[in-house]
Motif scaffolding. Structure first.
Motif, PDB file in Angstrom:
ATOM      1  N   GLU A  83       0.281  12.760  -8.305  1.00 51.74           N
ATOM      2  CA  GLU A  83       0.319  11.431  -7.687  1.00 51.74           C
ATOM      3  C   GLU A  83      -1.059  11.056  -7.144  1.00 51.74           C
ATOM      4  OE1 GLU A  83       3.259  11.887  -4.715  1.00 51.74           O
ATOM      5  OE2 GLU A  83       4.934  12.071  -6.124  1.00 51.74           O
ATOM      6  N   SER A  84      -1.736  12.031  -6.536  1.00 46.14           N
ATOM      7  CA  SER A  84      -3.058  11.762  -5.990  1.00 46.14           C
ATOM      8  C   SER A  84      -4.037  11.395  -7.094  1.00 46.14           C
ATOM      9  CB  SER A  84      -3.561  12.981  -5.220  1.00 46.14           C
ATOM     10  OG  SER A  84      -4.887  12.798  -4.775  1.00 46.14           O
ATOM     11  N   ASP A 111      -2.079   7.088  -6.542  1.00 45.46           N
ATOM     12  CA  ASP A 111      -0.953   6.642  -5.716  1.00 45.46           C
ATOM     13  C   ASP A 111      -1.163   6.880  -4.226  1.00 45.46           C
ATOM     14  OD1 ASP A 111       0.481   5.779  -7.937  1.00 45.46           O
ATOM     15  OD2 ASP A 111       1.315   7.773  -8.294  1.00 45.46           O
ATOM     16  N   HIS A 112      -2.125   7.739  -3.888  1.00 46.89           N
ATOM     17  CA  HIS A 112      -2.367   8.046  -2.469  1.00 46.89           C
ATOM     18  C   HIS A 112      -3.355   7.028  -1.894  1.00 46.89           C
ATOM     19  CE1 HIS A 112      -0.939  12.521  -2.715  1.00 46.89           C
ATOM     20  NE2 HIS A 112       0.003  11.643  -3.004  1.00 46.89           N
ATOM     21  N   THR A 113      -2.837   5.895  -1.549  1.00 51.07           N
ATOM     22  CA  THR A 113      -3.639   4.841  -0.920  1.00 51.07           C
ATOM     23  C   THR A 113      -4.017   5.263   0.491  1.00 51.07           C
ATOM     24  OG1 THR A 113      -1.699   3.737  -0.010  1.00 51.07           O
ATOM     25  CG2 THR A 113      -2.353   3.141  -2.261  1.00 51.07           C
ATOM     26  N   ASP A 143       0.805  -1.228   0.000  1.00 52.15           N
ATOM     27  CA  ASP A 143       0.000   0.000   0.000  1.00 52.15           C
ATOM     28  C   ASP A 143       0.834   1.273   0.000  1.00 52.15           C
ATOM     29  OD1 ASP A 143      -2.405  -1.340  -0.019  1.00 52.15           O
ATOM     30  OD2 ASP A 143      -2.482  -1.515   2.167  1.00 52.15           O
ATOM     31  N   HIS A 196       3.510   4.117  -1.539  1.00 51.21           N
ATOM     32  CA  HIS A 196       3.874   4.707  -2.828  1.00 51.21           C
ATOM     33  C   HIS A 196       5.354   5.085  -2.808  1.00 51.21           C
ATOM     34  CE1 HIS A 196       4.103   7.086  -6.378  1.00 51.21           C
ATOM     35  NE2 HIS A 196       4.176   8.235  -5.731  1.00 51.21           N
ATOM     36  N   ILE A 221       8.056   7.009  -4.570  1.00 51.39           N
ATOM     37  CA  ILE A 221       8.091   8.060  -5.585  1.00 51.39           C
ATOM     38  C   ILE A 221       9.301   7.892  -6.485  1.00 51.39           C
ATOM     39  CG2 ILE A 221       6.907   9.672  -4.057  1.00 51.39           C
ATOM     40  CD1 ILE A 221       9.576  11.063  -3.582  1.00 51.39           C
TER      41      ILE A 221
END
Length: 296
Positions: free
Chosen positions: A71-72, A76-78, A9, A11, A13
């Motif tokens: 990213e959001s 990617d923002h789990t 879970d 991310h 980068i």
């Protein structure tokens, strides 16, 4: 998806230039600030180097946060990453709290232990005599001789009401966004930004009044520079935080008007609201202690 794909879970980068560039431009900005105030390395006083560093820092902020938004949107923002973002904002605000604790500590030390600071009986008596000459009935009053305190019940009270009202409007905006009322969220954010701008304008006028009328720095208050310095550092840095918070909320308003944020996913705005409430609470302490209790 290949069998070698990472299954967790978190991310990870991609390599980013922003931390290095942010550090370099910050160094340039603060060296530039020294050059602007004092001169350095044979360079005369000039704001040019500071301006270059400041523009660089603003560029890094824009680019870095734009990457976070991308990213959001990419998913990617789990939930785990979102928890990390919240912890990061909480720790940032906690560090800001400790920053203001330092200035309150200085002010309390001056106000509560001024006689011990004086060091000698003659100096203590001089302080008491100066205080008595103002007509005060408190022989142990701490206000340095020659300093004329700012009335808490004029501009500071107005700014207190402005910030309290802005705390209400930003909460309205947050709840409206959670309920899917985008129009209400826009109006609440707009009013909060306007109130923040008015607060900054009122404080700028207050500073002009203090400096123009020499309330803190004058011949009679020649030995009271610490009071003025502590006052301006505490209230000035708070004013700087209000300015940053206003810009923070303005960016959120622009994003909201361009279709950003959803009732389920709006941590950028939530972080801005947390920051604004922190600014509100710090001001209440400033108003209560610096203006009312120790400013009378």
């Amino acid at each position: 998806m290949s069998n070698d794909a990472v299954k967790h879970d978190y991310h990870i980068i991609n390599p980013s230039p922003w931390p290095l560039l942010g550090s370099l431009f910050s160094v340039v900005m603060f060296i530039g600030l020294v050059i602007w105030m004092k001169g350095l390395f044979g360079i005369e006083k000039t704001p040019v180097v500071f301006g270059i560093g400041l523009l660089g820092v603003l560029y890094v902020m824009w680019g870095w946060w734009a990457d976070v938004i991308k990213e959001s949107r990419a998913g990617d923002h789990t939930p785990v990453v979102q928890i990390g973002l919240r912890y990061g904002m909480i720790m940032f605000i906690a560090s800001e709290v400790m920053f203001f604790v330092a200035w309150f500590w200085v002010f309390f030390e001056m106000a509560l232990f001024h006689e011990h600071r004086a060091g000698v009986a003659s100096a203590i008596e001089e302080v008491r005599t100066a205080w008595a000459s103002t007509g005060s009935t408190d022989p142990n009053g701490w206000m340095p001789a020659g300093v004329e305190a700012v009335s808490a019940w004029q501009l500071p009270l107005l700014n207190t009401l402005l910030l309290l009202l802005s705390g209400t409007t930003v909460t309205w905006a947050h709840h409206a966004l959670q309920e899917g009322d985008r129009n209400g969220a826009k109006w609440g954010l707009f009013l909060t930004v306007v109130l923040g701008a008015i607060f900054t304008s009122v404080q700028a006028f207050e500073y002009y009044h203090i400096l123009h009328h020499h309330l803190f720095f004058n011949e009679e208050a020649a030995n009271a520079g610490l009071y003025g310095s502590a006052f301006f550092m505490a209230t000035g840095f708070h004013g700087f935080h209000v300015l940053i918070g206003t810009i923070f909320l303005l960016i959120c308003l622009i994003r909201l008007m361009r279709g950003g944020f959803t009732p389920q996913k709006h941590f950028g705005f939530e972080a801005a609201a947390w920051y604004w409430h922190f600014v509100d609470v710090v001001w209440l302490f400033l108003f209560a202690f610096i203006y009312v209790i120790f400013g009378a």
